[in-house]
Scaffold this motif. Structure first.
Motif, PDB file in Angstrom:
ATOM      1  N   GLU A 102       1.482   8.080  -7.096  1.00 47.44           N
ATOM      2  CA  GLU A 102       2.541   7.083  -6.956  1.00 47.44           C
ATOM      3  C   GLU A 102       3.499   7.088  -8.141  1.00 47.44           C
ATOM      4  O   GLU A 102       4.707   6.894  -7.978  1.00 47.44           O
ATOM      5  N   SER A 148       5.996   2.262   7.733  1.00 48.18           N
ATOM      6  CA  SER A 148       6.696   3.506   7.411  1.00 48.18           C
ATOM      7  C   SER A 148       7.798   3.733   8.440  1.00 48.18           C
ATOM      8  O   SER A 148       7.727   3.218   9.563  1.00 48.18           O
ATOM      9  N   TYR A 192       5.931   2.581   1.589  1.00 50.03           N
ATOM     10  CA  TYR A 192       4.857   1.589   1.508  1.00 50.03           C
ATOM     11  C   TYR A 192       4.697   0.868   2.853  1.00 50.03           C
ATOM     12  O   TYR A 192       5.606   0.846   3.679  1.00 50.03           O
ATOM     13  N   HIS A 227      13.051   6.668  -1.899  1.00 46.40           N
ATOM     14  CA  HIS A 227      12.035   5.722  -2.333  1.00 46.40           C
ATOM     15  C   HIS A 227      10.655   6.162  -1.861  1.00 46.40           C
ATOM     16  O   HIS A 227      10.536   6.869  -0.840  1.00 46.40           O
ATOM     17  N   PRO A 228       9.609   5.757  -2.571  1.00 48.67           N
ATOM     18  CA  PRO A 228       8.257   5.932  -2.039  1.00 48.67           C
ATOM     19  C   PRO A 228       8.080   5.067  -0.797  1.00 48.67           C
ATOM     20  O   PRO A 228       8.747   4.043  -0.654  1.00 48.67           O
ATOM     21  N   SER A 252       0.846  -1.194   0.000  1.00 50.31           N
ATOM     22  CA  SER A 252       0.000   0.000   0.000  1.00 50.31           C
ATOM     23  C   SER A 252       0.882   1.245   0.000  1.00 50.31           C
ATOM     24  O   SER A 252       1.696   1.436   0.914  1.00 50.31           O
ATOM     25  N   TYR A 253       0.728   2.080  -1.020  1.00 54.12           N
ATOM     26  CA  TYR A 253       1.498   3.315  -1.085  1.00 54.12           C
ATOM     27  C   TYR A 253       0.917   4.327  -0.098  1.00 54.12           C
ATOM     28  O   TYR A 253      -0.291   4.561  -0.067  1.00 54.12           O
ATOM     29  N   ALA A 278       5.850   9.852  -7.642  1.00 53.62           N
ATOM     30  CA  ALA A 278       6.781   9.488  -6.572  1.00 53.62           C
ATOM     31  C   ALA A 278       7.910   8.611  -7.109  1.00 53.62           C
ATOM     32  O   ALA A 278       9.080   8.803  -6.762  1.00 53.62           O
ATOM     33  N   ASN A 279       7.574   7.678  -7.972  1.00 51.17           N
ATOM     34  CA  ASN A 279       8.595   6.812  -8.553  1.00 51.17           C
ATOM     35  C   ASN A 279       9.508   7.573  -9.504  1.00 51.17           C
ATOM     36  O   ASN A 279      10.700   7.261  -9.596  1.00 51.17           O
TER      37      ASN A 279
END
Length: 362
Positions: free
Chosen positions: A143, A221, A189, A186-187, A76-77, A146-147
């Motif tokens: 997302e 997180s 998750y 990094h994002p 889950s982002y 974010a990437n």
């Protein structure tokens, strides 16, 4: 650590480096004769080979292949990007202290990071110098965006400077002077809190012979600082649980039972305790990912994780990030404790968790 494992390896320990797990299958032959077949890829080869084992422990991190083969539940982002860096810098706000700056959206956290010569393999520019490790985080709701930001150190640095170029010193200098090869990002998750009943049901296909630990079990997180803590607790708990059937007080029971049954029972017991313990940490870390990147992070109400009345009082007296000289002494004197800094841990100062929050807008 690869070097430590190599140094401690023996004839009874087989290490397979650069090996990727691709599949797990239960090979049945009666409960005590069951075993697992692991399908793996070695090196850059696309051909697979097999490894046989009685039990498996999935400690393969947030992108765990082991977990995907058992549960196949998606990540889950959380709508946040994290940037990490290390820079050799000396400043009142980074030397022998932890600092945090937050503008109600973007947040940076710094801590000292000193590497002595020969202590570890790292960049030569850091060895023997006072360095600062920093973590910058900010919301990115899309997302894909974010990437894209996290795709390269150049993108990360550009975005970090865009957000922090007008912040108090030494934040812009800290980011600007961090070498690209010492930056990553990094994002963020996580996964839904793991329920032991669901995990055990999914493990039936594998005879209950797999244990999950660390981020493979409960990715979260980083904003509560609990990821590594929970992984360490997992490893201790799993070790103790697996050894419990072999305690002297269990010898009579063991003599009348099957060692495999005891191991299966131990893994089930471990999963129950691990899931119960870690669930609240996953949830709290998810809440922190949102709250620390919102206006609530800078409120002056003690009921929230903001400044509290102590921070407001210090700001009103000119004790803040833009005037850091002799900061410790001025905090003590301003709060009326004279030259007795040990009393900082009492009363109102204790409520602020002995941390000076540095509002970039102040």
């Amino acid at each position: 650590d690869k070097l430590h494992l190599q140094g401690s390896s023996s004839e009874s320990l087989n290490l397979f480096w650069n090996t990727k797990l691709r599949g797990i299958q239960l090979i049945e032959g009666g409960n005590s004769k069951n075993h697992l077949r692991l399908e793996v890829e070695k090196g850059n080869s696309t051909e697979t080979s097999e490894l046989l084992c009685d039990f498996a422990i999935g400690a393969d991190g947030i992108y765990s292949v082991t977990r995907s083969l058992i549960l196949n539940d998606p990540l889950s982002y959380l709508g946040v990007v994290v940037v990490l860096g290390i820079c050799a810098i000396k400043h009142e706000l980074t030397t022998e202290r932890v600092t945090e700056t937050n503008d109600g959206e973007t947040r940076i956290y710094t801590m000292p990071f000193t590497v002595e010569n020969g202590e570890m393999d790292t960049d030569s520019s850091l060895k023997g110098k006072d360095s600062t490790m920093w973590q910058l985080s900010f919301p990115v709701h899309d997302e894909k965006m974010a990437n894209r930001i996290a795709a390269s150190p150049e993108n990360l640095k550009q975005e970090a400077l865009r957000r922090c170029k007008t912040w108090h010193t030494p934040i812009p200098e800290l980011i600007e002077n961090t070498s690209l090869h010492l930056m990553s990002g990094h994002p963020v998750y996580d996964r839904p809190e793991l329920k032991s009943s669901e995990l055990e049901a999914s493990l039936t296909e594998f005879g209950g012979r797999i244990a999950l630990v660390g981020d493979a079990a409960h990715p979260m997180s980083p904003f509560k600082g609990q990821g590594a803590n929970q992984a360490l607790l997992d490893s201790i708990l799993l070790g103790k649980t697996l050894l419990k059937p072999f305690d002297k007080k269990n010898q009579n029971r063991k003599a009348n039972g099957n060692s495999v049954d005891f191991m299966l029972e131990s893994i089930k017991s471990y999963h129950q305790e691990m899931c119960n313990r870690s669930a609240s940490k996953v949830l709290a870390s998810r809440v922190a990912a949102k709250s620390l990147h919102s206006k609530y992070a800078t409120v002056t109400d003690d009921s929230y994780e903001g400044f509290g009345d102590v921070g407001e009082f210090l700001l009103s007296k000119g004790v803040h990030a833009e005037n850091p000289k002799d900061l410790d002494r001025r905090v003590v004197l301003t709060c009326g404790y004279g030259s007795r800094p040990h009393l900082l841990h009492k009363d109102k100062i204790k409520k602020s968790r002995s941390k000076i929050n540095c509002n970039s807008k102040s």
